[in-house]
Enzyme design. Structure first.
Site, PDB file in Angstrom:
ATOM      1  N   ASP A  65       0.878  -1.174   0.000  1.00 36.68           N
ATOM      2  CA  ASP A  65       0.000   0.000   0.000  1.00 36.68           C
ATOM      3  C   ASP A  65       0.913   1.221   0.000  1.00 36.68           C
ATOM      4  O   ASP A  65       1.648   1.456   0.967  1.00 36.68           O
ATOM      5  CB  ASP A  65      -0.868  -0.037   1.267  1.00 36.68           C
ATOM      6  CG  ASP A  65      -1.786   1.176   1.382  1.00 36.68           C
ATOM      7  OD1 ASP A  65      -1.629   2.143   0.597  1.00 36.68           O
ATOM      8  OD2 ASP A  65      -2.645   1.159   2.280  1.00 36.68           O
ATOM      9  N   VAL A  66       0.873   2.010  -1.083  1.00 30.35           N
ATOM     10  CA  VAL A  66       1.825   3.126  -1.200  1.00 30.35           C
ATOM     11  C   VAL A  66       1.593   4.217  -0.159  1.00 30.35           C
ATOM     12  O   VAL A  66       2.463   5.072   0.054  1.00 30.35           O
ATOM     13  CB  VAL A  66       1.817   3.761  -2.615  1.00 30.35           C
ATOM     14  CG1 VAL A  66       2.300   2.767  -3.662  1.00 30.35           C
ATOM     15  CG2 VAL A  66       0.450   4.329  -2.971  1.00 30.35           C
ATOM     16  N   ASN A  92       2.357   5.785  -9.999  1.00 27.05           N
ATOM     17  CA  ASN A  92       1.106   5.767 -10.770  1.00 27.05           C
ATOM     18  C   ASN A  92      -0.130   5.482  -9.921  1.00 27.05           C
ATOM     19  O   ASN A  92      -1.234   5.881 -10.303  1.00 27.05           O
ATOM     20  CB  ASN A  92       1.245   4.708 -11.880  1.00 27.05           C
ATOM     21  CG  ASN A  92      -0.076   4.380 -12.511  1.00 27.05           C
ATOM     22  OD1 ASN A  92      -0.601   5.159 -13.300  1.00 27.05           O
ATOM     23  ND2 ASN A  92      -0.657   3.244 -12.152  1.00 27.05           N
ATOM     24  N   TYR A 165      -9.773  14.373  -4.933  1.00 25.75           N
ATOM     25  CA  TYR A 165      -8.973  13.933  -6.088  1.00 25.75           C
ATOM     26  C   TYR A 165      -8.257  15.127  -6.737  1.00 25.75           C
ATOM     27  O   TYR A 165      -7.048  15.082  -6.987  1.00 25.75           O
ATOM     28  CB  TYR A 165      -9.889  13.235  -7.096  1.00 25.75           C
ATOM     29  CG  TYR A 165      -9.174  12.634  -8.274  1.00 25.75           C
ATOM     30  CD1 TYR A 165      -8.563  11.386  -8.189  1.00 25.75           C
ATOM     31  CD2 TYR A 165      -9.107  13.314  -9.493  1.00 25.75           C
ATOM     32  CE1 TYR A 165      -7.911  10.827  -9.281  1.00 25.75           C
ATOM     33  CE2 TYR A 165      -8.457  12.761 -10.584  1.00 25.75           C
ATOM     34  CZ  TYR A 165      -7.859  11.522 -10.473  1.00 25.75           C
ATOM     35  OH  TYR A 165      -7.210  10.979 -11.558  1.00 25.75           O
ATOM     36  N   LYS A 169      -4.177  15.889  -7.009  1.00 27.47           N
ATOM     37  CA  LYS A 169      -3.433  16.028  -8.258  1.00 27.47           C
ATOM     38  C   LYS A 169      -2.781  17.417  -8.373  1.00 27.47           C
ATOM     39  O   LYS A 169      -1.689  17.540  -8.938  1.00 27.47           O
ATOM     40  CB  LYS A 169      -4.348  15.749  -9.455  1.00 27.47           C
ATOM     41  CG  LYS A 169      -4.864  14.296  -9.494  1.00 27.47           C
ATOM     42  CD  LYS A 169      -3.730  13.277  -9.538  1.00 27.47           C
ATOM     43  CE  LYS A 169      -4.243  11.859  -9.763  1.00 27.47           C
ATOM     44  NZ  LYS A 169      -3.155  10.866  -9.847  1.00 27.47           N
TER      45      LYS A 169
HETATM   46  C1  BGC Z   1      -9.973  10.787 -13.742  1.00 27.37           C
HETATM   47  C2  BGC Z   1     -11.056  10.243 -14.636  1.00 27.37           C
HETATM   48  C3  BGC Z   1     -11.641  11.365 -15.475  1.00 27.37           C
HETATM   49  C4  BGC Z   1     -10.565  12.145 -16.174  1.00 27.37           C
HETATM   50  C5  BGC Z   1     -11.093  13.333 -16.937  1.00 27.37           C
HETATM   51  C6  BGC Z   1      -8.966  11.485 -14.587  1.00 27.37           C
HETATM   52  O1  BGC Z   1      -7.909  11.948 -13.814  1.00 27.37           O
HETATM   53  O2  BGC Z   1      -9.384   9.724 -13.004  1.00 27.37           O
HETATM   54  O3  BGC Z   1     -12.074   9.632 -13.865  1.00 27.37           O
HETATM   55  O4  BGC Z   1     -12.537  10.827 -16.442  1.00 27.37           O
HETATM   56  O5  BGC Z   1      -9.601  12.585 -15.239  1.00 27.37           O
HETATM   57  O6  BGC Z   1     -12.022  14.083 -16.212  1.00 27.37           O
END
Ligand code: BGC
Length: 266
Positions: A65-66, A92, A165, A169
């Site tokens: 598990d990273v 990744n 998310y 990122k």
């Molecule tokens: C997400 C996807 C999404 C895409 C574009 C990616 O980083 O993991 O679920 O479809 O971005 O929105």
């Protein structure tokens, strides 16, 4: 342009499926020995390692598990034990736990940040220690090591309903560029890839049926991406063909980050 990763060792996290699996296959086909990291999906990772070995490559699957410091340290120690060196890390592993911000649980926030951001830091840290110890391996690669951080178009494009998310990122972008600034003079090359919509398990519902038609409105190039589109970019970034590329992010997104909704609008 001939790309060879002969004598090089690569570690790909989250390699049991999707972009990670395609990248591992591409690196192995170019001659690298590949460590396939997985977390919960042992069987597909083992099968992929067996397939690469059967086709004349060299691969092993290792679970970790990273987001867990001790497991990451053990992963890199096992990789060195197996292959003796490490030249390439593809950080990744990533996941989504979506929901409106007002009701997002702290657990879902922490898990996504833990895997997508902290996990990339822990893996990069372990790789840097190995690269610094090894130095440039003459005749193998011009660089002392290469790290590729798998990001997303959402390091740039805000994404309602996916705050954990998108924040992770955005963090990956600054993690990547700061590390690049810090270690480039050691001839360690650090870059990122920002995929758009790629046909993998993470976004199956968005890329099928009527949802796909909606999604295509956001993709000027007119198709959903394939894992191989990203794997080809990772292969190039991992190789000496990109030796002067430092601290860059390649957007592999069919133009999604061009904000196509502004065509004829705004
Ligand atoms: C997400 C996807 C999404 C895409 C574009 C990616 O980083 O993991 O679920 O479809 O971005 O929105």
């Amino acid at each position: 342009m001939q790309i060879s990763l002969d004598q090089q060792v690569a570690l790909v996290t989250g390699a049991s499926s999707g972009i990670g699996a395609a990248t591992a296959i591409a690196l192995a086909a170019a001659g690298a020995s590949v460590v396939l990291n997985y977390n919960s999906q042992a069987a597909p990772a083992e099968q992929l390692a067996a397939r690469i070995n059967a086709e004349g490559g060299r691969a092993i699957a290792i679970g970790a598990d990273v987001a867990d410091e001790a497991q990451v340290e053990a992963l890199f120690a096992q990789a060195i034990e197996a292959f003796g060196f490490l030249d390439i890390l593809v950080a990744n592993s990533g996941l989504q736990k979506d929901g409106p911000a007002a009701s997002l649980s702290l657990d879902d926030w922490n898990r996504v940040i833990g895997v997508n951001l902290t996990g990339q830091f822990l893996c990069a840290r372990a790789a840097l220690n190995i690269f610094q110890r090894q130095g440039v391996r003459a005749g193998v690669s011009k660089a002392a090591g290469k790290i590729i951080h798998m990001s997303s178009v959402h390091q740039l494009i805000p994404w309602a309903g996916h705050v954990n998310y998108a924040a992770s990122k955005g963090g990956v972008d600054m993690l990547m560029r700061t590390l690049a600034q810090e270690v480039s003079q050691q001839r360690i090359r650090i870059n990122g890839i920002a995929p758009g919509a790629i046909r993998t398990a993470i976004n199956r519902t968005a890329t099928e049926g009527a949802a796909e038609q909606e999604l295509l409105k956001l993709i000027p190039y007119g198709r959903v991406g394939d894992p191989e589109d990203v794997a080809n970019a990772a292969l190039w970034l991992a190789s000496d063909a990109s030796d002067y590329v430092v601290g860059s992010t390649l957007f592999i997104d069919g133009g999604m980050s061009l904000y196509p909704e502004f065509r004829g609008n705004g």
